[in-house]
Design a protein around this motif. Structure first.
Motif, PDB file in Angstrom:
ATOM      1  N   TYR A 190      37.646  69.915  12.974  1.00 53.71           N
ATOM      2  CA  TYR A 190      36.637  70.948  13.158  1.00 53.71           C
ATOM      3  C   TYR A 190      35.300  70.331  13.547  1.00 53.71           C
ATOM      4  O   TYR A 190      34.996  69.172  13.226  1.00 53.71           O
ATOM      5  CB  TYR A 190      36.477  71.791  11.885  1.00 53.71           C
ATOM      6  CG  TYR A 190      36.100  71.004  10.651  1.00 53.71           C
ATOM      7  CD1 TYR A 190      34.760  70.784  10.325  1.00 53.71           C
ATOM      8  CD2 TYR A 190      37.075  70.474   9.810  1.00 53.71           C
ATOM      9  CE1 TYR A 190      34.409  70.059   9.200  1.00 53.71           C
ATOM     10  CE2 TYR A 190      36.730  69.747   8.686  1.00 53.71           C
ATOM     11  CZ  TYR A 190      35.397  69.547   8.383  1.00 53.71           C
ATOM     12  OH  TYR A 190      35.056  68.813   7.268  1.00 53.71           O
ATOM     13  N   ASP A 191      34.519  71.113  14.262  1.00 51.96           N
ATOM     14  CA  ASP A 191      33.169  70.741  14.665  1.00 51.96           C
ATOM     15  C   ASP A 191      32.285  71.953  14.406  1.00 51.96           C
ATOM     16  O   ASP A 191      32.438  72.990  15.046  1.00 51.96           O
ATOM     17  CB  ASP A 191      33.138  70.344  16.139  1.00 51.96           C
ATOM     18  CG  ASP A 191      31.813  69.702  16.549  1.00 51.96           C
ATOM     19  OD1 ASP A 191      30.797  69.936  15.854  1.00 51.96           O
ATOM     20  OD2 ASP A 191      31.790  68.969  17.555  1.00 51.96           O
TER      21      ASP A 191
ATOM     22  N   PHE B  15      28.286  69.261  11.438  1.00 50.05           N
ATOM     23  CA  PHE B  15      29.337  68.838  10.528  1.00 50.05           C
ATOM     24  C   PHE B  15      30.630  68.728  11.333  1.00 50.05           C
ATOM     25  O   PHE B  15      31.030  69.695  11.992  1.00 50.05           O
ATOM     26  CB  PHE B  15      29.540  69.861   9.404  1.00 50.05           C
ATOM     27  CG  PHE B  15      28.473  69.864   8.344  1.00 50.05           C
ATOM     28  CD1 PHE B  15      28.759  69.445   7.054  1.00 50.05           C
ATOM     29  CD2 PHE B  15      27.189  70.301   8.633  1.00 50.05           C
ATOM     30  CE1 PHE B  15      27.779  69.450   6.070  1.00 50.05           C
ATOM     31  CE2 PHE B  15      26.204  70.312   7.657  1.00 50.05           C
ATOM     32  CZ  PHE B  15      26.492  69.877   6.375  1.00 50.05           C
ATOM     33  N   ARG B  16      31.274  67.590  11.275  1.00 50.03           N
ATOM     34  CA  ARG B  16      32.591  67.455  11.906  1.00 50.03           C
ATOM     35  C   ARG B  16      33.486  66.679  10.969  1.00 50.03           C
ATOM     36  O   ARG B  16      33.035  65.802  10.226  1.00 50.03           O
ATOM     37  CB  ARG B  16      32.526  66.794  13.273  1.00 50.03           C
ATOM     38  CG  ARG B  16      31.974  65.413  13.328  1.00 50.03           C
ATOM     39  CD  ARG B  16      30.494  65.398  13.586  1.00 50.03           C
ATOM     40  NE  ARG B  16      29.993  64.098  13.992  1.00 50.03           N
ATOM     41  CZ  ARG B  16      28.717  63.729  13.845  1.00 50.03           C
ATOM     42  NH1 ARG B  16      27.840  64.547  13.300  1.00 50.03           N
ATOM     43  NH2 ARG B  16      28.322  62.547  14.251  1.00 50.03           N
TER      44      ARG B  16
ATOM     45  N   LYS C  26      38.988  77.981   3.924  1.00 45.75           N
ATOM     46  CA  LYS C  26      38.100  76.935   4.419  1.00 45.75           C
ATOM     47  C   LYS C  26      37.464  77.351   5.736  1.00 45.75           C
ATOM     48  O   LYS C  26      38.108  77.963   6.578  1.00 45.75           O
ATOM     49  CB  LYS C  26      38.879  75.626   4.573  1.00 45.75           C
ATOM     50  CG  LYS C  26      39.376  75.075   3.244  1.00 45.75           C
ATOM     51  CD  LYS C  26      40.054  73.728   3.376  1.00 45.75           C
ATOM     52  CE  LYS C  26      41.425  73.838   3.963  1.00 45.75           C
ATOM     53  NZ  LYS C  26      42.177  72.561   3.904  1.00 45.75           N
ATOM     54  N   GLY C  27      36.210  76.974   5.914  1.00 44.59           N
ATOM     55  CA  GLY C  27      35.479  77.391   7.099  1.00 44.59           C
ATOM     56  C   GLY C  27      34.827  78.737   6.879  1.00 44.59           C
ATOM     57  O   GLY C  27      34.979  79.376   5.829  1.00 44.59           O
ATOM     58  N   PRO C  28      34.045  79.226   7.862  1.00 49.14           N
ATOM     59  CA  PRO C  28      33.322  80.489   7.695  1.00 49.14           C
ATOM     60  C   PRO C  28      34.246  81.650   7.339  1.00 49.14           C
ATOM     61  O   PRO C  28      35.217  81.925   8.034  1.00 49.14           O
ATOM     62  CB  PRO C  28      32.669  80.701   9.071  1.00 49.14           C
ATOM     63  CG  PRO C  28      32.553  79.332   9.650  1.00 49.14           C
ATOM     64  CD  PRO C  28      33.754  78.583   9.154  1.00 49.14           C
TER      65      PRO C  28
ATOM     66  N   LEU D  62      40.666  73.271  15.407  1.00 45.17           N
ATOM     67  CA  LEU D  62      42.025  73.213  15.920  1.00 45.17           C
ATOM     68  C   LEU D  62      42.942  72.744  14.798  1.00 45.17           C
ATOM     69  O   LEU D  62      42.596  71.818  14.044  1.00 45.17           O
ATOM     70  CB  LEU D  62      42.119  72.242  17.104  1.00 45.17           C
ATOM     71  CG  LEU D  62      41.294  72.601  18.340  1.00 45.17           C
ATOM     72  CD1 LEU D  62      41.421  71.505  19.381  1.00 45.17           C
ATOM     73  CD2 LEU D  62      41.728  73.946  18.926  1.00 45.17           C
ATOM     74  N   GLY D  63      44.097  73.380  14.676  1.00 48.64           N
ATOM     75  CA  GLY D  63      45.055  73.016  13.644  1.00 48.64           C
ATOM     76  C   GLY D  63      46.453  72.862  14.212  1.00 48.64           C
ATOM     77  O   GLY D  63      46.859  73.602  15.111  1.00 48.64           O
TER      78      GLY D  63
END
Length: 684
Positions: free
Chosen positions: A505-506, A543-544, A160-162, A489-490
């Motif tokens: 995420y932002d 996107f957040r 997930k994410g880039p 942040l996780g």
């Protein structure tokens, strides 16, 4: 077909009757010999006798640069394997992974379902098989299905994410990688193994799916064969039959490898054939008109290999090359309409270095070339050739309680339409990630990514009626490359009784590319209707979102083990200037599932609430929320060298009306109503 399904099971079940019983290798984190995979590796676990009984801890993520385990990565990753994968397998890849936090599925009827990750889909989410792109045309139109068969997966990995560092600019939103073992990388345990399954659905979603897989060989070579057949007629909804929603799928492959302490080298050949209806154009049976349907065929040939321990233990080279020939034709009242074709080549080479006591890393290169052709009335995208080249590097260093990950990639992408000027782009991606082990239970992760994406052919060059989505689409050949800057942040917690994770995420996009309704119409003479005109545009966007999952081990008693899983996700996507909503963004979800397991029995009851989506774009309508209730029951038992599992699945048990907000056909197509399925699996 029922006779064929039972015959397949009978033949495959008879094959290993004289094989030695499978034994489980002890779990270990110590280095393995080149011919033996780690016990947590899917290439090992998929063939062990109890791999289907429970999910595997510390499973290796093959889509990571350093072949990490899922719990050691700083970036967010989900892995479906074992029993959880078996219970989630569906006709499409998107539906199979849709139970994961932050992941949903597109919908154009049951034959089409592409993963949507954190509100991003299409060319922003890379769909891979064994680390190489699926090379279909599912990004060109929402009615095009990915050429991926989830029933053949050993495990499915979702990054997930880039993920542009490893897989290029088409992974700016994430990656879904299916591991199928068609090219064996290790010797087959006990020289022979496999699995087979057949399942039948009744009620509002009839049909059947049958699959079989066999692996065999010695410590010097390994062979693989698999096949899947699926037939599903039009399904029922709470409001009646959803006409033209049928699916017929056939898929199969053969592969083989030479093995040794030095590594492996192998080849595979596969074919994927799919025929499915477009429920948005169901035809009129009263007039003898059959609805629009699609016939797809993809042939894929692949070579893959690894040379291990070339300059130190755990360091070596991995390479892969694939050639794909793809075609599908859209039929209108049984007459061929538009044909889409794609021929593609892709290659990867990656070298790993370092050791666990210092810096570890990988350097690699990737190259691809493809030619896309559309012929017919709906050829709204011209013939386009695309060439892409990329160089990347990632490195890691671990200290006491802290892990640092760095990475960079540069690409060169050139798209050349047959009737226009070429466009060239040079995307650059950078990543910084860290993981802090606060104590034995708590772990904190932080990731900062800069990722860039080159526009694809439909965004640049489309110009014509796109009847599948009932719109006239206009591209923009002057589009700039898209850039995303994401901070995530996780927080992760794991103890004997509780496992949990929370991510925030932002993601801020510059020059975000999206399809917007212009408010104008174009008259389609053949259909005698006005189509909305949609145009590809660019604007800064944001996107957040939040994702959370909690697994509580409620009780361990003589009468069974009880677990509770709760998850939720939410994404908000707006234009930076003016704050307007972006179109077709998935709504928030909240789900819970109670599981029980005892003495070979396994049962689960769950519900997922999908919220109403009323934060819509201009000329977009809201979509009502719904709650789906699902159940699962299975019985596992062993007979000599065989392991059996009888199972039953219930879906949408309360017969809810459910529409998918991300679908262009949400007003015409709803999800299936109540259905119950039964089946049997055999492992050997």
């Amino acid at each position: 077909m029922p006779r064929l399904s039972l015959l397949t099971l009978a033949l495959l079940a008879a094959l290993p009757l004289h094989a030695q019983p499978a034994t489980d290798a002890p779990a270990t984190s110590a280095p393995q010999t080149a011919g033996t995979p780690p016990a947590s590796d899917p290439r090992h676990s998929a063939t062990t006798k109890d791999a289907h009984v429970k999910d595997l801890a510390g499973v290796v993520v093959t889509a990571s640069a350093l072949q990490d385990t899922a719990d050691s990565l700083s970036k967010p990753v989900e892995v479906l394997s074992g029993a959880r994968l078996d219970e989630n397998r569906a006709a499409t890849l998107g539906e199979t992974v849709a139970s994961l936090p932050g992941v949903q599925s597109s919908n154009f009827g049951p034959g089409v379902g592409r993963p949507i990750i954190r509100g991003l889909d299409g060319p922003r989410v890379a769909v891979l098989s064994g680390g190489l792109s699926s090379q279909d045309v599912s990004t060109v139109s929402q009615d095009h299905a990915p050429a991926i068969e989830p029933f053949l997966a050993d495990q499915i990995e979702v990054l997930k994410g880039p993920s542009t560092l490893l897989y290029g600019n088409g992974a700016i939103g994430g990656v879904v990688n299916m591991v199928d073992g068609r090219i064996p990388e290790y010797a087959i345990e006990n020289g022979f193994s496999g699995r087979a399954e057949t399942r039948f659905f009744g009620g509002d979603q009839g049909g059947n799916t049958t699959m079989a897989r066999v692996d065999g060989g010695s410590d010097r070579f390994a062979l693989h064969a698999d096949a899947v057949y699926r037939h599903a007629p039009d399904y029922d909804t709470p409001d009646g039959r959803q006409r033209n929603s049928f699916i017929d799928t056939r898929s199969g492959a053969v592969g083989g490898s030479l093995l040794g302490d030095w590594g492996f080298v192998g080849l595979s050949a596969s074919r994927f054939k799919d025929e499915y209806g477009n429920p948005g154009e169901p035809g009129d049976p009263a007039l003898g008109e059959r609805g629009v349907y699609l016939k797809m065929r993809q042939d894929h040939y692949e070579a893959k290999g690894a040379l291990r321990d070339l300059w130190g233990e755990g360091n070596g080279l991995r390479f892969s090359f694939g050639h794909t020939g793809y075609t599908h034709t859209e039929f209108e009242n049984d007459q061929p309409g538009t044909t889409f074709r794609k021929n593609a080549n892709e290659g990867r080479l990656q070298a790993s270095f370092g050791n666990a006591q210092g810096w570890q890393g990988a350097l690699g290169m990737q190259a691809s070339s493809s030619t896309f052709v559309a012929i017919g009335e709906e050829a709204f995208v011209p013939t386009t050739s695309t060439r892409a080249y990329g160089l990347f590097g990632v490195t890691r260093r671990s200290w006491d309680g802290f892990q640092l990950d760095l990475g960079a990639r540069v690409d060169k992408v050139k798209s050349s339409p047959a009737d226009g000027d070429s466009r060239s782009f040079s995307p650059v991606s950078l990543s910084l990630a860290g993981g802090w082990k606060l104590n034995a239970q708590w772990r904190l992760t932080a990731t900062l990514d800069h990722a860039e994406r080159a526009p694809v052919e439909e965004e640049l060059f489309s110009n014509g009626p796109h009847i599948a989505t009932l719109a006239y689409e206009i591209g923009n050949p002057n589009l700039r490359k898209e850039a995303a800057n994401q901070l995530e942040l996780g927080l992760h917690y794991q103890s004997e009784r509780i496992e949990g994770s929370l991510s925030a995420y932002d993601n801020r996009f510059k020059h975000f590319i999206y399809l917007t309704d212009t408010g104008n119409t174009w008259h389609w003479e053949e259909g005698d209707q006005d189509l909305p005109v949609r145009q590809w545009a660019q604007a800064d966007a944001r996107f957040r979102g939040l994702e959370a999952e909690l697994i509580a081990h409620l009780a361990r008693t003589d009468h069974g083990d009880w677990d509770l899983r709760v998850f939720g996700d939410r994404v908000r996507a707006t234009l930076s200037q003016g704050g307007g909503n972006l179109p077709r963004i998935p709504p928030a979800r909240l789900g819970a599932q109670l599981r029980w397991e005892h003495d070979g029995w396994r049962a689960a009851l769950g519900a997922t609430r999908t919220s109403r989506q009323d934060k819509v774009a201009v000329n977009e309508t809201p979509t009502a929320g719904f709650t789906l209730v699902d159940a699962h029951l299975s019985r596992h038992f062993d007979t000599g060298a065989l392991s059996w599992e009888l199972f039953a699945d219930g879906r949408n048990l309360t017969n809810q009306v459910a529409r998918v907000h991300t679908s262009f056909l949400k007003d015409e197509v709803m999800l299936p109503g109540r259905s119950v399925g039964f089946g049997v699996r055999v492992f050997f």
